[in-house]
Design a protein around this motif. Structure first.
Motif, PDB file in Angstrom:
ATOM      1  N   GLU A  88      -7.326 -49.286  37.450  1.00 26.59           N
ATOM      2  CA  GLU A  88      -6.107 -49.090  38.234  1.00 26.59           C
ATOM      3  C   GLU A  88      -5.364 -50.397  38.475  1.00 26.59           C
ATOM      4  OE1 GLU A  88      -4.570 -47.224  42.494  1.00 26.59           O
ATOM      5  OE2 GLU A  88      -6.716 -47.427  42.108  1.00 26.59           O
ATOM      6  N   LYS A  89      -6.087 -51.484  38.724  1.00 28.10           N
ATOM      7  CA  LYS A  89      -5.445 -52.735  39.099  1.00 28.10           C
ATOM      8  C   LYS A  89      -5.544 -53.830  38.035  1.00 28.10           C
ATOM      9  CE  LYS A  89      -4.562 -51.130  43.250  1.00 28.10           C
ATOM     10  NZ  LYS A  89      -3.182 -50.769  43.658  1.00 28.10           N
ATOM     11  N   VAL A  90      -6.240 -53.564  36.939  1.00 20.71           N
ATOM     12  CA  VAL A  90      -6.405 -54.577  35.886  1.00 20.71           C
ATOM     13  C   VAL A  90      -6.281 -53.900  34.528  1.00 20.71           C
ATOM     14  CG1 VAL A  90      -7.906 -56.332  34.873  1.00 20.71           C
ATOM     15  CG2 VAL A  90      -7.955 -55.950  37.342  1.00 20.71           C
ATOM     16  N   GLN A  91      -5.408 -54.456  33.674  1.00 19.45           N
ATOM     17  CA  GLN A  91      -5.237 -53.933  32.322  1.00 19.45           C
ATOM     18  C   GLN A  91      -5.302 -55.068  31.305  1.00 19.45           C
ATOM     19  OE1 GLN A  91      -2.271 -53.026  34.567  1.00 19.45           O
ATOM     20  NE2 GLN A  91      -3.860 -51.725  35.443  1.00 19.45           N
ATOM     21  N   LEU A  92      -5.928 -54.799  30.167  1.00 18.95           N
ATOM     22  CA  LEU A  92      -6.049 -55.769  29.081  1.00 18.95           C
ATOM     23  C   LEU A  92      -5.690 -55.108  27.755  1.00 18.95           C
ATOM     24  CD1 LEU A  92      -7.931 -57.142  31.279  1.00 18.95           C
ATOM     25  CD2 LEU A  92      -9.380 -57.858  29.377  1.00 18.95           C
ATOM     26  N   ILE A  93      -5.098 -55.894  26.848  1.00 21.50           N
ATOM     27  CA  ILE A  93      -4.969 -55.530  25.445  1.00 21.50           C
ATOM     28  C   ILE A  93      -5.627 -56.642  24.645  1.00 21.50           C
ATOM     29  CG2 ILE A  93      -3.395 -55.247  23.486  1.00 21.50           C
ATOM     30  CD1 ILE A  93      -1.362 -54.021  25.365  1.00 21.50           C
ATOM     31  N   ILE A  94      -6.436 -56.267  23.654  1.00 20.11           N
ATOM     32  CA  ILE A  94      -7.104 -57.252  22.801  1.00 20.11           C
ATOM     33  C   ILE A  94      -6.621 -57.061  21.373  1.00 20.11           C
ATOM     34  CG2 ILE A  94      -9.312 -58.103  21.944  1.00 20.11           C
ATOM     35  CD1 ILE A  94      -9.208 -56.136  25.182  1.00 20.11           C
ATOM     36  N   LEU A  95      -6.102 -58.143  20.777  1.00 21.18           N
ATOM     37  CA  LEU A  95      -5.731 -58.188  19.369  1.00 21.18           C
ATOM     38  C   LEU A  95      -6.646 -59.168  18.661  1.00 21.18           C
ATOM     39  CD1 LEU A  95      -1.813 -58.492  19.475  1.00 21.18           C
ATOM     40  CD2 LEU A  95      -3.182 -56.413  19.505  1.00 21.18           C
ATOM     41  N   THR A  96      -6.852 -58.946  17.383  1.00 19.78           N
ATOM     42  CA  THR A  96      -7.622 -59.908  16.596  1.00 19.78           C
ATOM     43  C   THR A  96      -6.813 -60.300  15.372  1.00 19.78           C
ATOM     44  OG1 THR A  96      -9.769 -60.343  15.567  1.00 19.78           O
ATOM     45  CG2 THR A  96      -8.848 -58.147  15.252  1.00 19.78           C
ATOM     46  N   GLY A  97      -6.927 -61.561  14.976  1.00 11.72           N
ATOM     47  CA  GLY A  97      -6.221 -62.061  13.809  1.00 11.72           C
ATOM     48  C   GLY A  97      -7.122 -62.970  13.006  1.00 11.72           C
ATOM     49  N   LYS A  98      -6.629 -63.426  11.855  1.00 13.20           N
ATOM     50  CA  LYS A  98      -7.412 -64.343  11.044  1.00 13.20           C
ATOM     51  C   LYS A  98      -7.678 -65.639  11.785  1.00 13.20           C
ATOM     52  CE  LYS A  98      -5.718 -62.652   6.579  1.00 13.20           C
ATOM     53  NZ  LYS A  98      -4.991 -63.024   5.336  1.00 13.20           N
ATOM     54  N   GLN A  99      -6.707 -66.045  12.587  1.00 10.11           N
ATOM     55  CA  GLN A  99      -6.772 -67.357  13.223  1.00 10.11           C
ATOM     56  C   GLN A  99      -7.331 -67.327  14.635  1.00 10.11           C
ATOM     57  OE1 GLN A  99      -2.950 -69.217  13.486  1.00 10.11           O
ATOM     58  NE2 GLN A  99      -3.784 -71.253  13.793  1.00 10.11           N
ATOM     59  N   VAL A 100      -7.067 -66.243  15.374  1.00 11.46           N
ATOM     60  CA  VAL A 100      -7.369 -66.258  16.801  1.00 11.46           C
ATOM     61  C   VAL A 100      -7.510 -64.842  17.328  1.00 11.46           C
ATOM     62  CG1 VAL A 100      -4.892 -66.325  17.353  1.00 11.46           C
ATOM     63  CG2 VAL A 100      -6.542 -67.143  19.046  1.00 11.46           C
ATOM     64  N   ASP A 101      -8.405 -64.665  18.309  1.00 11.59           N
ATOM     65  CA  ASP A 101      -8.435 -63.454  19.113  1.00 11.59           C
ATOM     66  C   ASP A 101      -7.472 -63.652  20.278  1.00 11.59           C
ATOM     67  OD1 ASP A 101     -10.321 -62.282  17.511  1.00 11.59           O
ATOM     68  OD2 ASP A 101     -12.002 -62.587  18.883  1.00 11.59           O
ATOM     69  N   LEU A 102      -6.677 -62.629  20.574  1.00 10.43           N
ATOM     70  CA  LEU A 102      -5.676 -62.703  21.635  1.00 10.43           C
ATOM     71  C   LEU A 102      -5.977 -61.642  22.678  1.00 10.43           C
ATOM     72  CD1 LEU A 102      -2.959 -63.633  22.858  1.00 10.43           C
ATOM     73  CD2 LEU A 102      -1.819 -62.074  21.253  1.00 10.43           C
ATOM     74  N   ILE A 103      -6.123 -62.072  23.927  1.00  7.53           N
ATOM     75  CA  ILE A 103      -6.399 -61.170  25.043  1.00  7.53           C
ATOM     76  C   ILE A 103      -5.259 -61.294  26.042  1.00  7.53           C
ATOM     77  CG2 ILE A 103      -7.993 -60.559  26.894  1.00  7.53           C
ATOM     78  CD1 ILE A 103     -10.226 -61.909  25.241  1.00  7.53           C
ATOM     79  N   ILE A 104      -4.595 -60.172  26.304  1.00  6.55           N
ATOM     80  CA  ILE A 104      -3.434 -60.149  27.199  1.00  6.55           C
ATOM     81  C   ILE A 104      -3.842 -59.462  28.495  1.00  6.55           C
ATOM     82  CG2 ILE A 104      -1.003 -59.518  27.399  1.00  6.55           C
ATOM     83  CD1 ILE A 104      -1.302 -58.978  24.222  1.00  6.55           C
TER      84      ILE A 104
END
Length: 208
Positions: A88-104
């Motif tokens: 409810e109070k915390v949301q994340l999106i995780i992307l992965t790439g060749k160079q870096v993992d990205l966590i929003i």
């Protein structure tokens, strides 16, 4: 600098996608990014988001309703969507790439630091260069020893934003990196100038 081979990531608390989408689509600074990360999107979980597409990008929304949520527009040649986490109070999106993992990250003001730490601990891969960015809704200057920042520092991350990003002076938009060399520039879109600045992050391709 468009002449340089870089992975570009931008972060902005948009204060609702609905009124900002048309402005965002015309923003020549944000739209050269490989990932445009938006927090506090105000999208509803059952909402038709097709009208919020962005030319040249793949859109993904982790909708959570009023005053919450994260979205990302990404270059599918650079990133792949991996996972969402939503409370409810915390949301994340995780992307992965060749160079870096990205966590929003978006943590609402009433979100607990312990829950955010637990979520991050679940998704971080210490064997991968990782960039975590988002609106943490806690000032890094006033709360430098908060549980999440302390945890990330202990496992090797560095927090790189040392300027206020909120109009009231709060250092609440954070960028943490693990095994990455990045450059960060503060950018002030006119359409969010009464609330948040954006952060423009570039990662040299030589890190790949």
């Amino acid at each position: 600098d468009k002449k340089k081979e870089q992975t570009r990531i931008s972060l902005l608390n948009c204060g609702s996608i609905r009124p900002q989408h048309a402005h965002l689509s015309q923003d020549r600074t944000l739209t050269i990014s490989d990932a445009v990360c938006l927090t506090e999107t105000w999208l509803w979980t059952d909402e038709d988001t097709s009208r919020f597409e962005l030319d040249g990008f793949t859109a993904h929304h982790n909708a959570a309703g009023r005053g919450r949520g994260v979205s990302v527009y990404y270059n599918k040649e650079k990133f792949t969507h991996k996972l969402d986490m939503k409370e409810e109070k915390v949301q994340l999106i995780i992307l992965t790439g060749k160079q870096v993992d990205l966590i929003i990250v978006y943590k609402a003001p009433a979100g607990t630091d312990s829950l955010l730490q637990t979520q991050l601990q679940t998704v971080i891969n210490l064997d991968r260069p990782t960039l975590i960015c988002g609106d943490f809704n806690m000032c890094f200057i006033d709360n430098r020893n908060n549980r999440t920042s302390r945890f990330l520092t202990q496992i090797g991350f560095k927090q790189l934003v040392h300027d206020a990003t909120h109009i009231e002076g709060g250092h609440i938009d954070h960028v943490y990196v693990l095994n990455l060399r990045v450059n960060i520039d503060l950018y002030s879109p006119y359409f969010t100038a009464k609330d948040h600045d954006a952060l423009c992050i570039s990662i040299p391709e030589t890190e790949e």
